[in-house]
Design an enzyme around this catalytic site. Structure first.
Site, short mmCIF file in Angstrom:
data_model
loop_
_atom_site.label_atom_id
_atom_site.label_comp_id
_atom_site.label_asym_id
_atom_site.label_seq_id
_atom_site.Cartn_x
_atom_site.Cartn_y
_atom_site.Cartn_z
N LYS A 1 0.83 -1.20 0.00
CA LYS A 1 0.00 0.00 0.00
C LYS A 1 0.86 1.25 0.00
O LYS A 1 1.82 1.35 0.76
CB LYS A 1 -0.93 -0.01 1.22
N THR B 1 -9.49 8.13 9.19
CA THR B 1 -9.05 6.97 8.42
C THR B 1 -8.80 5.74 9.30
O THR B 1 -8.13 4.79 8.87
CB THR B 1 -7.76 7.30 7.65
N GLY C 1 -8.91 2.32 10.68
CA GLY C 1 -9.42 1.06 10.19
C GLY C 1 -9.32 0.85 8.69
O GLY C 1 -9.87 -0.13 8.17
N THR C 2 -8.60 1.73 7.98
CA THR C 2 -8.53 1.57 6.52
C THR C 2 -7.84 0.26 6.13
O THR C 2 -8.25 -0.40 5.18
CB THR C 2 -7.80 2.75 5.86
N GLY C 3 -6.77 -0.12 6.84
CA GLY C 3 -6.07 -1.35 6.51
C GLY C 3 -6.92 -2.57 6.72
O GLY C 3 -6.97 -3.49 5.89
N CYS C 4 -7.63 -2.61 7.85
CA CYS C 4 -8.54 -3.72 8.14
C CYS C 4 -9.62 -3.81 7.07
O CYS C 4 -9.95 -4.90 6.57
CB CYS C 4 -9.23 -3.52 9.49
#
Length: 269
Positions: A173, A204, A206-209
């Site tokens: 990412k 933002t 929790g964007t990765g989850c």
């Protein structure tokens, strides 16, 4: 209906972890099951306490899911304990799980390392080879590879290193002020860039989850990896673009931005 299993920690604030995963899976059209690796007391301002599951209980959770509602895809989030990582790897192998997406949560936004060095090694050696794709961000890819990533060329070098060593596809990412919001997928030695644009939304959490869960959802529905990533990125853009603003810190996204029906209406609608 296709199903997806999330193996991750609980976020009492609802923006990340198991809660974000389940919301994302529901919004992306699959039935979500879960195995909780840890309870966390947290909100938009930070984490105040953590209680890890025992090895025995995590194993029991995984047995319960795999023997009854076998998942079409599996998403694995933050697991800070090496013994719990071993339990997960053993169970994935025992039940021959497919479409495994690993979000290797290692480094906080502040730069602080979230799991121990020995847990990182177990994660790399046991879970990466079982994964269809892993989704590290820039700091996590630096930890995995040991190289400094300062631009697109470094991203490609790091992703190829991981792909070659562990045999899994890598979605590296962008962000972190490198290459805007462009992400790089390397699979079987082939690189594919997914262009994106930054959305001016500070919330933002929790964007990765959410991204990894959306990818898992699309894999569960039968999409090829490249299309699963594209659809997941589009979903993230919509959730961020909804501009939800909750809490006093870095708030969550609106995972249900596209859900609009009789049962989502309030009195003001």
């Amino acid at each position: 209906m296709k199903t997806a299993l999330t193996i991750a920690g609980s976020d009492s604030g609802g923006g990340a972890g198991i809660q974000a995963d389940i919301k994302t899976m529901q919004a992306n059209g699959v039935f979500a099951t879960s195995a909780v690796t840890a309870l966390t007391a947290q909100n938009t301002l930070g984490v105040t306490d953590i209680l890890n599951a025992t090895q025995q209980f995590l194993a029991a959770e995984l047995d319960a899911v795999f023997t009854d509602i076998y998942p079409d895809a599996v998403k694995i989030g933050m697991v800070s304990d090496k013994d719990l990582i071993t339990v997960i790897a053993d169970k994935l192998q025992e039940y021959k799980a497919g479409n495994v997406v690993v979000d290797p949560v290692m480094v906080a936004t502040s730069g602080a390392k979230l799991i121990s060095d020995d847990a990182i090694e177990v994660l790399k050696e046991r879970l990466f080879p079982l994964a269809c794709v892993i989704t590290p961000n820039i700091p996590e890819a630096e930890v995995i590879t040991g190289i400094k990533i300062a631009g697109p060329a470094d991203m490609e070098e790091a992703a190829r290193m991981i792909n070659t060593k562990y045999g899994c596809a890598v979605l590296l990412k962008g962000g972190h002020d490198i290459n805007d919001a462009n992400d790089l997928l390397v699979k079987d030695g082939k690189a594919e860039w997914f262009k994106g644009k930054r959305i001016d939304n500070p919330n933002t959490h929790g964007t990765g989850c959410t991204l990894s869960s959306a990818i898992a959802s699309n894999l569960a529905k039968g999409y090829e990896l490249s299309e699963a990533v594209k659809r997941a990125k589009d979903y993230i853009s919509g959730a961020l673009g909804a501009m939800l603003n909750l809490g006093a810190g870095r708030g969550p996204m609106n995972h249900g931005f596209a859900i609009n029906n009789e049962y989502t209406k309030g009195l003001e609608d």
